[in-house]
Scaffold this motif. Structure first.
Motif, mmCIF file in Angstrom:
data_model
loop_
_atom_site.group_PDB
_atom_site.id
_atom_site.type_symbol
_atom_site.label_atom_id
_atom_site.label_comp_id
_atom_site.label_asym_id
_atom_site.label_seq_id
_atom_site.Cartn_x
_atom_site.Cartn_y
_atom_site.Cartn_z
ATOM 1 N N GLU A 295 -8.887 -12.195 -46.568
ATOM 2 C CA GLU A 295 -9.036 -12.361 -45.116
ATOM 3 C C GLU A 295 -10.307 -11.684 -44.610
ATOM 4 O O GLU A 295 -11.014 -12.234 -43.771
ATOM 5 C CB GLU A 295 -7.812 -11.784 -44.384
ATOM 6 N N VAL A 296 -10.595 -10.495 -45.150
ATOM 7 C CA VAL A 296 -11.802 -9.775 -44.739
ATOM 8 C C VAL A 296 -13.050 -10.571 -45.124
ATOM 9 O O VAL A 296 -13.993 -10.711 -44.337
ATOM 10 C CB VAL A 296 -11.849 -8.368 -45.370
ATOM 11 N N LYS A 297 -13.062 -11.114 -46.326
ATOM 12 C CA LYS A 297 -14.225 -11.887 -46.786
ATOM 13 C C LYS A 297 -14.434 -13.135 -45.928
ATOM 14 O O LYS A 297 -15.570 -13.486 -45.601
ATOM 15 C CB LYS A 297 -14.050 -12.266 -48.252
ATOM 16 N N GLU A 298 -13.347 -13.819 -45.572
ATOM 17 C CA GLU A 298 -13.467 -15.025 -44.747
ATOM 18 C C GLU A 298 -14.052 -14.709 -43.379
ATOM 19 O O GLU A 298 -14.945 -15.419 -42.898
ATOM 20 C CB GLU A 298 -12.100 -15.691 -44.596
ATOM 21 N N VAL A 299 -13.560 -13.645 -42.752
ATOM 22 C CA VAL A 299 -14.083 -13.248 -41.437
ATOM 23 C C VAL A 299 -15.529 -12.785 -41.557
ATOM 24 O O VAL A 299 -16.369 -13.103 -40.710
ATOM 25 C CB VAL A 299 -13.212 -12.149 -40.809
ATOM 26 N N LEU A 300 -15.840 -12.053 -42.629
ATOM 27 C CA LEU A 300 -17.212 -11.580 -42.839
ATOM 28 C C LEU A 300 -18.178 -12.749 -42.970
ATOM 29 O O LEU A 300 -19.273 -12.731 -42.383
ATOM 30 C CB LEU A 300 -17.273 -10.699 -44.085
ATOM 31 N N ILE A 301 -17.782 -13.776 -43.705
ATOM 32 C CA ILE A 301 -18.630 -14.962 -43.866
ATOM 33 C C ILE A 301 -18.860 -15.630 -42.514
ATOM 34 O O ILE A 301 -19.977 -16.039 -42.184
ATOM 35 C CB ILE A 301 -17.987 -15.943 -44.871
#
Length: 310
Positions: A295-301
């Protein structure tokens, strides 16, 4: 002023990471790179975890953890970088008091916060239907406030106790920042009582949260093994293993440093351990604890994409 035949110290001289002049510039650029990664990684986590998609308590605790990591590194690393290039490595008595207070405060608060994060994972895995009710916004804020207050008490007591010892030399200490072990080494009075107190504090501040974390994860692992879906088991275990990695590194280094504060034979080893928990771990946290999270990676992208468009 004199205490017997000893001159009480009004300033200290910190040592560099290495006594070899040919390594100073290499160490400067290495530490500078690591510190930059710490700031960038943890600031990204702070920025990303305020996104509405990441409103769970876990991400709130991650944000606080990142702020603590930034603070710990900033208290120690800039002075270390200056000392790598400067001949004058002195630090005033007040500067040393302030640095010790801040290091102990941020470290102790982080130890308690890691226990709070383990409790959060325990509730999420073992009582998912009651998670929202138990880990409410008020409960999360209360836990963080309790961690900060506990860290404040530990820091005030330890700093006050260290500086009530008669510190009388030598002025040069074999450490790259003001910490409890090198300062105790400078005492010209009997420190047996303080060392016993420090061991008690280490047990209270390090081992108590560590035992709570182990208890939480024992319950978590037991619940994970009951999950029928292999994918769900893997996702839950991945999150928990990341937390345990951070916990193991942080608690192991802290324990080895503070259980024997006046052991001169292990002083160089303690410098390496101190470098790990003040410089390396704050850099690793975003990598092994946050950016592995889907979830963190998706939001970061998404956030990076928006910033690139601007």
């Amino acid at each position: 002023q004199d205490a017997g035949n000893h001159t009480l110290l009004t300033e200290f001289v910190l040592s560099a990471l290495s006594s070899r002049p040919d390594l100073q510039h290499l160490l400067f650029f290495t530490v500078c790179l690591v510190y930059s990664m710490t700031l960038i990684g943890n600031l990204l986590i702070c920025m990303v975890t305020v996104h509405p998609a990441l409103h769970l308590p876990m991400y709130f605790f991650l944000r606080v953890l990142s702020l603590l990591d930034i603070s710990t590194a900033t208290v120690v690393v800039p002075k270390m970088l200056v000392n790598l290039l400067s001949e004058d490595r002195s630090i005033s008595y007040l500067g040393c008091v302030t640095q010790l207070y801040c290091v102990v405060f941020f470290a102790a608060t982080e130890w308690y916060l890691l226990a709070a994060m383990a409790y959060d994972r325990y509730v999420a895995v073992c009582s998912p239907l009651r998670y929202s009710a138990i880990m409410s916004t008020r409960a999360c804020l209360s836990l963080v406030l309790l961690c900060c207050c506990s860290g404040q008490v530990v820091s005030v007591v330890q700093t006050a106790w260290v500086f009530t010892l008669s510190l009388c030399g030598p002025r040069r200490i074999n450490y790259f920042f003001c910490d409890i072990p090198p300062l105790v080494m400078l005492s010209c009075t009997d420190t047996a009582l303080y060392e016993r107190q420090l061991i008690s504090a280490t047990v209270l501040v390090i081992f108590t949260p560590f035992c709570l974390i182990l208890l939480s994860y024992t319950c978590i692992i037991s619940s994970i093994l009951k999950i029928s879906s292999a994918e769900s088991r893997h996702k839950t275990f991945s999150t928990c293993s990341s937390h345990l990695t951070v916990v193991t590194l942080y608690f192991a280094s802290g324990t080895l440093i503070y259980l024997q504060p006046k052991s001169s034979s292990s002083q160089d080893a303690k410098k390496i351990l101190a470098l790990i928990y003040t410089t390396v771990i704050p850099t690793l946290n975003p990598l092994i604890y946050s950016l592995r999270n889907k979830e963190v990676k998706e939001v970061l992208i998404r956030v990076m994409a928006v910033l690139m468009k601007k």
